[in-house]
Scaffold this motif. Structure first.
Motif, PDB file in Angstrom:
ATOM      1  N   MET A  38     121.684  48.159  -0.494  1.00  0.00           N
ATOM      2  CA  MET A  38     120.775  47.753  -1.745  1.00  0.00           C
ATOM      3  C   MET A  38     121.910  48.314  -2.789  1.00  0.00           C
ATOM      4  O   MET A  38     121.314  49.701  -3.140  1.00  0.00           O
ATOM      5  CB  MET A  38     119.143  47.907  -1.546  1.00  0.00           C
ATOM      6  CG  MET A  38     118.923  47.312  -2.774  1.00  0.00           C
ATOM      7  SD  MET A  38     116.755  47.444  -2.290  1.00  0.00           S
ATOM      8  CE  MET A  38     116.759  46.594  -0.780  1.00  0.00           C
ATOM      9  N   GLY A  39     121.686  47.678  -4.012  1.00  0.00           N
ATOM     10  CA  GLY A  39     122.566  47.609  -5.892  1.00  0.00           C
ATOM     11  C   GLY A  39     121.351  48.347  -6.388  1.00  0.00           C
ATOM     12  O   GLY A  39     120.075  48.532  -5.723  1.00  0.00           O
ATOM     13  N   LYS A  40     121.199  49.359  -7.438  1.00  0.00           N
ATOM     14  CA  LYS A  40     120.610  49.644  -8.212  1.00  0.00           C
ATOM     15  C   LYS A  40     119.472  48.468  -8.811  1.00  0.00           C
ATOM     16  O   LYS A  40     120.266  47.771  -8.707  1.00  0.00           O
ATOM     17  CB  LYS A  40     121.434  50.201  -9.270  1.00  0.00           C
ATOM     18  CG  LYS A  40     122.552  51.535  -8.758  1.00  0.00           C
ATOM     19  CD  LYS A  40     122.525  52.150 -10.138  1.00  0.00           C
ATOM     20  CE  LYS A  40     124.010  53.519  -9.758  1.00  0.00           C
ATOM     21  NZ  LYS A  40     124.067  53.821 -11.045  1.00  0.00           N
ATOM     22  N   LYS A  41     118.464  49.155  -9.064  1.00  0.00           N
ATOM     23  CA  LYS A  41     117.159  48.770  -9.782  1.00  0.00           C
ATOM     24  C   LYS A  41     117.796  48.043 -11.434  1.00  0.00           C
ATOM     25  O   LYS A  41     118.148  49.250 -12.029  1.00  0.00           O
ATOM     26  CB  LYS A  41     115.828  48.296  -9.791  1.00  0.00           C
ATOM     27  CG  LYS A  41     115.468  48.599  -8.093  1.00  0.00           C
ATOM     28  CD  LYS A  41     115.132  46.842  -7.340  1.00  0.00           C
ATOM     29  CE  LYS A  41     114.543  46.939  -6.039  1.00  0.00           C
ATOM     30  NZ  LYS A  41     114.193  45.397  -6.450  1.00  0.00           N
ATOM     31  N   LYS A  42     117.569  46.855 -12.341  1.00  0.00           N
ATOM     32  CA  LYS A  42     118.277  46.870 -13.289  1.00  0.00           C
ATOM     33  C   LYS A  42     116.574  46.551 -13.883  1.00  0.00           C
ATOM     34  O   LYS A  42     116.407  45.930 -13.854  1.00  0.00           O
ATOM     35  CB  LYS A  42     118.733  45.240 -13.610  1.00  0.00           C
ATOM     36  CG  LYS A  42     120.146  45.401 -12.611  1.00  0.00           C
ATOM     37  CD  LYS A  42     121.327  44.277 -12.527  1.00  0.00           C
ATOM     38  CE  LYS A  42     121.106  43.532 -12.381  1.00  0.00           C
ATOM     39  NZ  LYS A  42     121.752  42.848 -12.770  1.00  0.00           N
ATOM     40  N   ILE A  43     116.942  47.748 -15.216  1.00  0.00           N
ATOM     41  CA  ILE A  43     116.102  47.366 -16.424  1.00  0.00           C
ATOM     42  C   ILE A  43     116.322  46.981 -17.395  1.00  0.00           C
ATOM     43  O   ILE A  43     117.490  47.168 -18.146  1.00  0.00           O
ATOM     44  CB  ILE A  43     115.310  49.298 -16.277  1.00  0.00           C
ATOM     45  CG1 ILE A  43     114.487  48.994 -15.021  1.00  0.00           C
ATOM     46  CG2 ILE A  43     114.212  49.165 -17.334  1.00  0.00           C
ATOM     47  CD1 ILE A  43     114.357  50.915 -14.998  1.00  0.00           C
ATOM     48  N   LEU A  44     115.332  46.172 -18.148  1.00  0.00           N
ATOM     49  CA  LEU A  44     116.121  45.808 -19.701  1.00  0.00           C
ATOM     50  C   LEU A  44     115.191  45.825 -20.281  1.00  0.00           C
ATOM     51  O   LEU A  44     113.984  46.124 -19.885  1.00  0.00           O
ATOM     52  CB  LEU A  44     116.041  44.318 -19.756  1.00  0.00           C
ATOM     53  CG  LEU A  44     115.661  43.060 -20.829  1.00  0.00           C
ATOM     54  CD1 LEU A  44     118.029  43.712 -21.370  1.00  0.00           C
ATOM     55  CD2 LEU A  44     116.386  42.467 -20.844  1.00  0.00           C
ATOM     56  N   TYR A  45     115.251  47.191 -21.107  1.00  0.00           N
ATOM     57  CA  TYR A  45     114.927  48.015 -22.025  1.00  0.00           C
ATOM     58  C   TYR A  45     114.563  47.993 -23.906  1.00  0.00           C
ATOM     59  O   TYR A  45     116.117  48.046 -24.132  1.00  0.00           O
ATOM     60  CB  TYR A  45     115.731  50.037 -21.536  1.00  0.00           C
ATOM     61  CG  TYR A  45     114.580  50.470 -22.517  1.00  0.00           C
ATOM     62  CD1 TYR A  45     113.205  50.516 -23.037  1.00  0.00           C
ATOM     63  CD2 TYR A  45     114.810  51.854 -23.727  1.00  0.00           C
ATOM     64  CE1 TYR A  45     112.139  51.414 -23.827  1.00  0.00           C
ATOM     65  CE2 TYR A  45     115.010  52.355 -24.017  1.00  0.00           C
ATOM     66  CZ  TYR A  45     113.474  52.535 -24.321  1.00  0.00           C
ATOM     67  OH  TYR A  45     112.749  53.515 -25.497  1.00  0.00           O
ATOM     68  N   ILE A  46     114.055  47.668 -23.893  1.00  0.00           N
ATOM     69  CA  ILE A  46     114.764  46.656 -25.667  1.00  0.00           C
ATOM     70  C   ILE A  46     113.092  47.723 -26.579  1.00  0.00           C
ATOM     71  O   ILE A  46     112.121  47.995 -26.562  1.00  0.00           O
ATOM     72  CB  ILE A  46     113.316  45.613 -25.849  1.00  0.00           C
ATOM     73  CG1 ILE A  46     114.365  44.955 -25.586  1.00  0.00           C
ATOM     74  CG2 ILE A  46     113.289  45.099 -27.061  1.00  0.00           C
ATOM     75  CD1 ILE A  46     114.129  44.427 -23.863  1.00  0.00           C
ATOM     76  N   GLU A  47     114.118  48.677 -27.066  1.00  0.00           N
ATOM     77  CA  GLU A  47     113.170  49.781 -28.093  1.00  0.00           C
ATOM     78  C   GLU A  47     114.266  50.223 -29.092  1.00  0.00           C
ATOM     79  O   GLU A  47     115.186  49.905 -29.370  1.00  0.00           O
ATOM     80  CB  GLU A  47     112.795  50.892 -27.512  1.00  0.00           C
ATOM     81  CG  GLU A  47     112.745  52.280 -28.623  1.00  0.00           C
ATOM     82  CD  GLU A  47     111.200  52.197 -28.870  1.00  0.00           C
ATOM     83  OE1 GLU A  47     110.938  51.956 -29.946  1.00  0.00           O
ATOM     84  OE2 GLU A  47     110.162  52.378 -28.419  1.00  0.00           O
ATOM     85  N   ASP A  48     113.285  49.533 -30.824  1.00  0.00           N
ATOM     86  CA  ASP A  48     114.477  49.834 -32.082  1.00  0.00           C
ATOM     87  C   ASP A  48     114.680  51.802 -32.512  1.00  0.00           C
ATOM     88  O   ASP A  48     114.725  51.883 -33.586  1.00  0.00           O
ATOM     89  CB  ASP A  48     113.825  48.991 -33.196  1.00  0.00           C
ATOM     90  CG  ASP A  48     112.663  48.702 -33.559  1.00  0.00           C
ATOM     91  OD1 ASP A  48     111.840  49.779 -33.058  1.00  0.00           O
ATOM     92  OD2 ASP A  48     112.217  48.874 -34.514  1.00  0.00           O
ATOM     93  N   GLU A  49     113.892  52.356 -32.150  1.00  0.00           N
ATOM     94  CA  GLU A  49     113.248  53.629 -32.229  1.00  0.00           C
ATOM     95  C   GLU A  49     114.682  54.651 -31.840  1.00  0.00           C
ATOM     96  O   GLU A  49     115.165  54.711 -30.759  1.00  0.00           O
ATOM     97  CB  GLU A  49     112.297  54.720 -32.565  1.00  0.00           C
ATOM     98  CG  GLU A  49     112.167  55.336 -32.411  1.00  0.00           C
ATOM     99  CD  GLU A  49     110.843  56.509 -31.925  1.00  0.00           C
ATOM    100  OE1 GLU A  49     110.659  57.791 -32.412  1.00  0.00           O
ATOM    101  OE2 GLU A  49     110.472  55.793 -31.580  1.00  0.00           O
ATOM    102  N   PRO A  50     115.900  55.155 -32.173  1.00  0.00           N
ATOM    103  CA  PRO A  50     117.023  55.472 -32.021  1.00  0.00           C
ATOM    104  C   PRO A  50     117.133  56.378 -30.939  1.00  0.00           C
ATOM    105  O   PRO A  50     117.030  56.516 -29.953  1.00  0.00           O
ATOM    106  CB  PRO A  50     118.031  55.581 -32.727  1.00  0.00           C
ATOM    107  CG  PRO A  50     117.087  54.829 -34.695  1.00  0.00           C
ATOM    108  CD  PRO A  50     115.861  54.420 -33.798  1.00  0.00           C
ATOM    109  N   SER A  51     116.032  57.594 -31.685  1.00  0.00           N
ATOM    110  CA  SER A  51     115.994  58.993 -30.461  1.00  0.00           C
ATOM    111  C   SER A  51     114.822  58.718 -29.061  1.00  0.00           C
ATOM    112  O   SER A  51     115.542  59.030 -28.652  1.00  0.00           O
ATOM    113  CB  SER A  51     115.248  59.836 -31.781  1.00  0.00           C
ATOM    114  OG  SER A  51     114.251  59.274 -32.083  1.00  0.00           O
ATOM    115  N   LEU A  52     113.890  58.132 -29.571  1.00  0.00           N
ATOM    116  CA  LEU A  52     113.128  57.649 -28.028  1.00  0.00           C
ATOM    117  C   LEU A  52     113.458  56.972 -27.577  1.00  0.00           C
ATOM    118  O   LEU A  52     113.794  57.288 -25.890  1.00  0.00           O
ATOM    119  CB  LEU A  52     112.384  57.023 -29.004  1.00  0.00           C
ATOM    120  CG  LEU A  52     110.964  56.334 -27.174  1.00  0.00           C
ATOM    121  CD1 LEU A  52     110.961  57.678 -26.605  1.00  0.00           C
ATOM    122  CD2 LEU A  52     109.504  55.653 -27.831  1.00  0.00           C
ATOM    123  N   GLY A  53     114.096  55.699 -27.684  1.00  0.00           N
ATOM    124  CA  GLY A  53     115.191  54.761 -26.758  1.00  0.00           C
ATOM    125  C   GLY A  53     115.982  55.403 -26.426  1.00  0.00           C
ATOM    126  O   GLY A  53     116.766  55.368 -25.186  1.00  0.00           O
TER     127      GLY A  53
END
Length: 238
Positions: free
Chosen positions: A1-16
């Protein structure tokens, strides 16, 4: 089974960057986007298993993105990750189609556990999709409505509503209890995995949404028994 894929949306560069690298190290395949206007392109190309979405984004905010994602996929888990935690924001997020809501500043361990929990719920739906036709087409009458618990669909005389994962799970639990009271704690532990105050407030939002589905039939009522839980009442016409 392949890796689970996450679409992550965050505009704060350091936290992101921190969250992006942490999720990768945990074994996920991650696409990180900072601009709301680019998200739907990634969604179509990447085909994620789950989305983690900040609310305050440039060009298109998280609530509007959630609505756009829901137009493409009615079942994918969507976790809001935001500092906006007023009850009105919770309601707005869940009405947009979100399935979980995490407050900033966030614990990376909590985020990981919430993602795992959402994928577990989502995975159980996939398992149902592979079930035989009789199970998929199981139907339960609720007044003038028909509930399809294995498809998370609610049919009324005026049309068909596709329920979210948690809406479907909560309604299933209410139906299975019949004329007995279901404890709030039991719902919280089964659907969210814990009975924290934050999740308890979220449950209130989901109960309100379920009541809205049934508002056209005065014989169907989800009663709140303060300090205990809920009771699904279906009155019979005389």
């Amino acid at each position: 089974m392949g890796k689970k894929k996450i679409l992550y949306i965050e505009d704060e560069p350091s936290l992101g960057q921190i969250i992006f690298e942490t999720l990768q190290h945990r074994g996920f395949e991650v696409v990180w986007e900072q601009d709301g206007a680019n998200v739907m392109r990634h969604f179509s190309n990447f085909q994620p298993d789950i989305c983690v979405v900040d609310v305050m984004l440039p060009n298109i905010d998280g609530f509007e993105l959630c609505k756009l994602i829901r137009q493409k996929d009615s079942n994918i888990p969507i976790i809001f990750l935001t500092a906006r935690v007023e009850l009105a924001d919770l309601v707005k997020g869940f009405e947009a189609g979100g399935t979980d809501y995490i407050r900033k500043p966030v614990s990376l361990e909590e985020l990981f556990l919430r993602i795992q929990n959402q994928l577990k719920i989502h995975g159980s739906n996939n398992a149902r999709d592979l079930a035989d036709d009789d199970m998929i087409n199981e139907e339960i009458g609720i007044g003038t409505y028909t509930f399809y618990p294995n498809r998370f669909e609610l049919k009324s005389p005026s049309g068909l509503s596709v329920l979210s994962n948690r809406e479907g799970e909560i309604l299933r639990m209410l139906v299975e209890k019949g004329t007995r009271i279901i404890e709030r704690k039991d719902i919280l532990l089964q659907v969210w995995g814990d009975d924290s105050f934050f999740n308890s407030r979220t449950l209130d939002v989901y109960i309100k949404k379920l009541r809205n589905y049934f508002k056209k039939d005065p014989n169907v009522e989800i009663q709140t028994l303060r300090g205990r839980g809920y009771l699904l009442l279906v009155r019979r016409d005389a």
